[in-house]
Design an enzyme around this catalytic site. Structure first.
Site, PDB file in Angstrom:
ATOM      1  N   HIS A   1      67.750  42.192 -27.038  1.00 30.19           N
ATOM      2  CA  HIS A   1      66.731  42.844 -27.855  1.00 30.19           C
ATOM      3  C   HIS A   1      65.342  42.373 -27.436  1.00 30.19           C
ATOM      4  O   HIS A   1      65.064  41.187 -27.377  1.00 30.19           O
ATOM      5  CB  HIS A   1      66.968  42.533 -29.340  1.00 30.19           C
ATOM      6  CG  HIS A   1      68.009  43.407 -29.967  1.00 30.19           C
ATOM      7  ND1 HIS A   1      68.125  43.574 -31.330  1.00 30.19           N
ATOM      8  CD2 HIS A   1      68.982  44.168 -29.409  1.00 30.19           C
ATOM      9  CE1 HIS A   1      69.125  44.404 -31.585  1.00 30.19           C
ATOM     10  NE2 HIS A   1      69.658  44.771 -30.442  1.00 30.19           N
TER      11      HIS A   1
ATOM     12  N   LYS B   1      67.368  30.727 -37.134  1.00 29.71           N
ATOM     13  CA  LYS B   1      67.190  29.463 -36.423  1.00 29.71           C
ATOM     14  C   LYS B   1      68.363  28.488 -36.528  1.00 29.71           C
ATOM     15  O   LYS B   1      68.420  27.519 -35.758  1.00 29.71           O
ATOM     16  CB  LYS B   1      65.931  28.746 -36.941  1.00 29.71           C
ATOM     17  CG  LYS B   1      64.650  29.463 -36.595  1.00 29.71           C
ATOM     18  CD  LYS B   1      64.395  29.457 -35.116  1.00 29.71           C
ATOM     19  CE  LYS B   1      63.347  30.457 -34.697  1.00 29.71           C
ATOM     20  NZ  LYS B   1      63.751  31.342 -33.638  1.00 29.71           N
TER      21      LYS B   1
ATOM     22  N   TYR C   1      60.060  33.384 -32.929  1.00 23.72           N
ATOM     23  CA  TYR C   1      61.321  34.097 -33.074  1.00 23.72           C
ATOM     24  C   TYR C   1      62.194  33.948 -31.821  1.00 23.72           C
ATOM     25  O   TYR C   1      63.404  33.730 -31.924  1.00 23.72           O
ATOM     26  CB  TYR C   1      61.060  35.578 -33.365  1.00 23.72           C
ATOM     27  CG  TYR C   1      62.271  36.315 -33.892  1.00 23.72           C
ATOM     28  CD1 TYR C   1      62.561  36.307 -35.253  1.00 23.72           C
ATOM     29  CD2 TYR C   1      63.124  37.004 -33.042  1.00 23.72           C
ATOM     30  CE1 TYR C   1      63.674  36.972 -35.764  1.00 23.72           C
ATOM     31  CE2 TYR C   1      64.238  37.672 -33.529  1.00 23.72           C
ATOM     32  CZ  TYR C   1      64.502  37.662 -34.893  1.00 23.72           C
ATOM     33  OH  TYR C   1      65.619  38.316 -35.369  1.00 23.72           O
TER      34      TYR C   1
END
Length: 408
Positions: A72, A297, A385
């Site tokens: 992604h 995370k 991210y």
């Protein structure tokens, strides 16, 4: 029995550490309280940072991930009906994330360990840690109805939040930092196509929602619920209706629903213990820290702990660098706290907090609007991210300043 590194826990962090050590010729034994089928039944994370993807390739367990995982380049934020794209690849110089379920990572690591005949003892009960501060720590455990002893050089506690590793450290040797959030995530797994080609994090007056996926045909969806809610009180129909209500209309209209194959509520908490080591006992992953899942995370932090511990042990065994052992906590905690901050920030910005006054709600909405409306803000979100860089365990020394003779 003797081994160089004893690993408690056969979840992904313990198996990954074992695989890296095995490939480096460092002997290790894994003790796991549960059965292999139980370990594989745990439904967990599915977003892998690029650093973890590279670590799995280094461990030689990347073939199926590269074939079946979904790369992604970004994700979406749905803010009260408005959709904002966070271009991870464009904002971070080409870095991305991989969608590949934790269960599949665990399966790959199990298969790799079995293929080389490395020792994993499942259903090892009553594991106890002995003399972790000494130079020769050891474990006792029960297996197949017999008591056993495992001598080792080092112990890696990869046995999770409720495991024995952290509990083996005297309470006065640890400092605990914790925040429990007043809500949880109700999640379902379904064999339905994803509603969007990228993940969607949605904030809404009814509460947070997340549209995630495990593959092109299996999806994982979440909605924020009160901390006291029970999963059994939520029928599939009720869940799908609530999810649709929190999504922008164009996504709600194309959402494909179906029977859930798993449904559960995950409480949200932030937790860090310092230090992450006690003598020759090292805490890895959830044994040392928990993050809300909002920032994706948890599994990734465990992987960075593994990377740090492996790099240190490699230098201990190949170069005799025992001085690096004391750096484990320092290195790990710098990255842990940055990930805790990001997860706290995402959680605080996207969820509705019960009892929050109008001022607090407006400030949160304004801060989020500021970040997504600024390229610098979006870049900050993106770089966190995809995952911050792993820190070297032995950075090159800073060259000494050459002082001119006339200044000496």
């Amino acid at each position: 029995m003797h081994t160089q590194v004893a690993i408690i826990g056969a979840g992904p962090s313990g198996l990954l550490l074992g695989q890296l050590l095995q490939r480096a010729g460092i002997s290790n034994v894994i003790l796991e309280r549960q059965t292999p089928s139980y370990v594989l039944s745990r439904i967990r994370a599915g977003v892998l940072e690029q650093g973890m993807v590279e670590l799995l390739r280094k461990a030689g367990v990347h073939q199926r991930m590269d074939a079946e995982g979904l790369v992604h380049d970004g994700f979406e934020l749905a803010l009260g009906g408005r959709r904002v794209h966070i271009d991870l690849k464009g904002l971070t110089g080409g870095r991305t994330v991989m969608i590949y379920g934790q269960t599949e990572v665990t399966r790959d690591l199990m298969a790799a360990r079995e293929a080389v005949g490395a020792t994993t003892l499942y259903e090892a009960r009553n594991v106890q840690v002995h003399d972790p501060k000494g130079e020769h720590p050891w474990l006792t455990y029960e297996h197949d109805g017999q008591a056993h002893r495992l001598d080792c050089d080092f112990i890696a506690g990869c046995d999770g939040f409720h495991g024995v590793a952290r509990q083996s450290i005297p309470a006065d040797a640890l400092e605990i930092f914790e925040r429990v959030y007043p809500f949880g995530w109700l999640g379902i797994l379904a064999d339905t196509p994803p509603v969007n080609e990228e993940l969607v994090y949605a904030t809404h007056e009814r509460g947070f929602a997340l549209c995630s996926m495990r593959s092109a045909t299996r999806t994982r969806y979440y909605v924020q619920v009160d901390a006291n809610e029970k999963a059994e009180d939520w029928s599939d129909e009720r869940f799908w209706n609530e999810l649709k209500a929190r999504l922008p209309q164009e996504l709600a209209d194309k959402l494909v629903t179906g029977p859930s194959i798993e449904k559960s509520i995950a409480p949200l908490r932030s937790f860090v213990v310092e230090p992450m080591q006690y003598g020759r006992l090292f805490l890895v992953g959830d044994a040392a820290h928990i993050v809300p899942p909002t920032g994706a995370k948890g599994l990734n932090l465990a992987a960075s702990d593994v990377s740090t511990l492996f790099d240190i042990l490699l230098k201990v065994y190949r170069e005799g660098r025992t001085d690096l052992l004391a750096r484990y906590s320092q290195i790990c905690l710098r990255r842990v706290w940055k990930a805790e901050r990001f997860s706290w920030w995402m959680t605080s910005m996207l969820h509705r907090f019960p009892g929050a006054d109008a001022f607090s709600q407006r400030i949160a909405a304004t801060e989020l609007d500021y970040f997504v409306g600024s390229e610098a803000g979006r870049q900050t979100i993106a770089e966190n991210y995809v995952g911050l860089p792993y820190e070297a365990v032995d950075p090159l020394p800073t060259p000494e300043l050459q002082v001119p003779a006339h200044c000496a």
